[in-house]
Write a protein that holds these residues in place. Structure first.
Motif, PDB file in Angstrom:
ATOM      1  N   PRO A   1      64.912  93.041 -19.244  1.00 11.79           N
ATOM      2  CA  PRO A   1      64.902  91.686 -18.690  1.00 11.79           C
ATOM      3  C   PRO A   1      65.214  91.669 -17.201  1.00 11.79           C
ATOM      4  CG  PRO A   1      66.836  92.019 -20.063  1.00 11.79           C
ATOM      5  CD  PRO A   1      65.993  93.254 -20.188  1.00 11.79           C
ATOM      6  N   GLU A   2      64.693  90.664 -16.551  1.00 13.64           N
ATOM      7  CA  GLU A   2      64.940  90.473 -15.123  1.00 13.64           C
ATOM      8  C   GLU A   2      66.411  90.169 -14.870  1.00 13.64           C
ATOM      9  OE1 GLU A   2      64.306  90.321 -11.153  1.00 13.64           O
ATOM     10  OE2 GLU A   2      62.740  90.785 -12.597  1.00 13.64           O
ATOM     11  N   GLN A   3      66.987  89.318 -15.726  1.00  6.76           N
ATOM     12  CA  GLN A   3      68.372  88.908 -15.501  1.00  6.76           C
ATOM     13  C   GLN A   3      69.050  88.535 -16.817  1.00  6.76           C
ATOM     14  OE1 GLN A   3      69.573  86.475 -12.015  1.00  6.76           O
ATOM     15  NE2 GLN A   3      69.954  84.905 -13.529  1.00  6.76           N
ATOM     16  N   VAL A   4      70.319  88.886 -16.910  1.00  3.88           N
ATOM     17  CA  VAL A   4      71.165  88.496 -18.032  1.00  3.88           C
ATOM     18  C   VAL A   4      72.386  87.824 -17.421  1.00  3.88           C
ATOM     19  CG1 VAL A   4      72.561  89.325 -19.962  1.00  3.88           C
ATOM     20  CG2 VAL A   4      70.400  90.455 -19.424  1.00  3.88           C
ATOM     21  N   VAL A   5      72.771  86.672 -17.949  1.00  5.40           N
ATOM     22  CA  VAL A   5      73.934  85.960 -17.419  1.00  5.40           C
ATOM     23  C   VAL A   5      75.076  86.052 -18.418  1.00  5.40           C
ATOM     24  CG1 VAL A   5      74.850  83.745 -16.644  1.00  5.40           C
ATOM     25  CG2 VAL A   5      72.496  84.387 -16.086  1.00  5.40           C
ATOM     26  N   PHE A   6      76.198  86.564 -17.939  1.00  2.00           N
ATOM     27  CA  PHE A   6      77.415  86.615 -18.736  1.00  2.00           C
ATOM     28  C   PHE A   6      78.265  85.423 -18.311  1.00  2.00           C
ATOM     29  CE2 PHE A   6      76.061  91.058 -18.307  1.00  2.00           C
ATOM     30  CZ  PHE A   6      75.970  91.415 -19.641  1.00  2.00           C
ATOM     31  N   PRO A   7      78.540  84.497 -19.238  1.00  2.00           N
ATOM     32  CA  PRO A   7      79.314  83.302 -18.873  1.00  2.00           C
ATOM     33  C   PRO A   7      80.689  83.672 -18.332  1.00  2.00           C
ATOM     34  CG  PRO A   7      78.455  83.133 -21.113  1.00  2.00           C
ATOM     35  CD  PRO A   7      78.203  84.530 -20.646  1.00  2.00           C
ATOM     36  N   GLY A   8      81.081  82.978 -17.299  1.00  2.00           N
ATOM     37  CA  GLY A   8      82.371  83.241 -16.686  1.00  2.00           C
ATOM     38  C   GLY A   8      83.482  82.428 -17.306  1.00  2.00           C
ATOM     39  N   LYS A   9      84.671  82.937 -17.154  1.00  2.00           N
ATOM     40  CA  LYS A   9      85.862  82.221 -17.601  1.00  2.00           C
ATOM     41  C   LYS A   9      86.744  82.025 -16.377  1.00  2.00           C
ATOM     42  CE  LYS A   9      85.830  84.328 -22.180  1.00  2.00           C
ATOM     43  NZ  LYS A   9      86.530  85.222 -23.088  1.00  2.00           N
ATOM     44  N   GLY A  10      87.267  80.850 -16.234  1.00  2.00           N
ATOM     45  CA  GLY A  10      88.158  80.605 -15.111  1.00  2.00           C
ATOM     46  C   GLY A  10      87.403  80.372 -13.819  1.00  2.00           C
ATOM     47  N   LYS A  11      88.101  80.570 -12.710  1.00  2.00           N
ATOM     48  CA  LYS A  11      87.534  80.216 -11.407  1.00  2.00           C
ATOM     49  C   LYS A  11      86.557  81.243 -10.838  1.00  2.00           C
ATOM     50  CE  LYS A  11      91.640  81.965  -9.072  1.00  2.00           C
ATOM     51  NZ  LYS A  11      92.771  81.631  -8.248  1.00  2.00           N
ATOM     52  N   LEU A  12      86.487  82.438 -11.409  1.00  2.00           N
ATOM     53  CA  LEU A  12      85.587  83.449 -10.851  1.00  2.00           C
ATOM     54  C   LEU A  12      84.116  83.161 -11.116  1.00  2.00           C
ATOM     55  CD1 LEU A  12      87.413  86.848 -11.361  1.00  2.00           C
ATOM     56  CD2 LEU A  12      86.938  85.661  -9.232  1.00  2.00           C
ATOM     57  N   GLY A  13      83.801  82.471 -12.176  1.00  2.00           N
ATOM     58  CA  GLY A  13      82.417  82.123 -12.461  1.00  2.00           C
ATOM     59  C   GLY A  13      81.684  83.188 -13.253  1.00  2.00           C
ATOM     60  N   SER A  14      80.439  82.883 -13.574  1.00  2.00           N
ATOM     61  CA  SER A  14      79.634  83.774 -14.400  1.00  2.00           C
ATOM     62  C   SER A  14      79.097  84.949 -13.585  1.00  2.00           C
ATOM     63  CB  SER A  14      78.485  82.993 -15.033  1.00  2.00           C
ATOM     64  OG  SER A  14      77.665  82.457 -14.032  1.00  2.00           O
ATOM     65  N   VAL A  15      78.541  85.914 -14.315  1.00  2.00           N
ATOM     66  CA  VAL A  15      77.957  87.099 -13.691  1.00  2.00           C
ATOM     67  C   VAL A  15      76.477  87.134 -14.044  1.00  2.00           C
ATOM     68  CG1 VAL A  15      77.909  89.625 -13.678  1.00  2.00           C
ATOM     69  CG2 VAL A  15      80.092  88.424 -13.783  1.00  2.00           C
ATOM     70  N   ALA A  16      75.635  87.155 -13.030  1.00  2.00           N
ATOM     71  CA  ALA A  16      74.197  87.322 -13.222  1.00  2.00           C
ATOM     72  C   ALA A  16      73.897  88.801 -12.993  1.00  2.00           C
ATOM     73  CB  ALA A  16      73.421  86.448 -12.253  1.00  2.00           C
TER      74      ALA A  16
END
Length: 116
Positions: free
Chosen positions: A32-47
């Motif tokens: 896949p081109e991109q997978v998004v891991f949902p973030g917890k807290g103020k740091l945000g998600s990871v693409a």
């Protein structure tokens, strides 16, 4: 004699990296081109871009080491077994360790996008 051992060790290391990547490509593994891991807290998600990592020679097997078909790391990395890191710890150990080794930006903000 020592020189041959060094040369042989180098060739073995190259094969360990190259053969799995070649096998994945031959098998037509989707990437896949991109997978998004949902973030917890103020740091945000990871693409995360598997494609970019694969283009850089990183084998899919590095992360998908058990061959899970559904791609859910949390199937094993669920925090229940003290010998197996939870998903977040596994990502941090693997990703940050590799980035540090390859001298790539290792800051939180490089992967985490605040506000996402």
């Amino acid at each position: 004699m020592k020189r041959w051992i060094i040369v042989l060790a180098g060739m073995m290391a190259a094969l360990l990296v190259t053969v799995p990547v070649m096998a994945e490509e031959k098998a037509g593994a989707s990437c896949p081109e991109q997978v998004v891991f949902p973030g917890k807290g103020k740091l945000g998600s990871v693409a995360f871009s598997p494609r970019i990592h694969r283009e850089e020679g990183v084998s899919c097997i590095l992360c998908h080491h058990t061959g899970t078909e559904d791609g859910k790391c949390s199937n094993c990395h669920d925090g229940k077994d003290p010998k197996v890191p939870n998903s977040q710890d596994a990502y941090h150990l693997l990703c940050k360790g590799c980035h540090k080794h390859k001298k790539i930006d290792n800051s939180c903000e490089f992967c985490h996008k605040p506000g996402t």
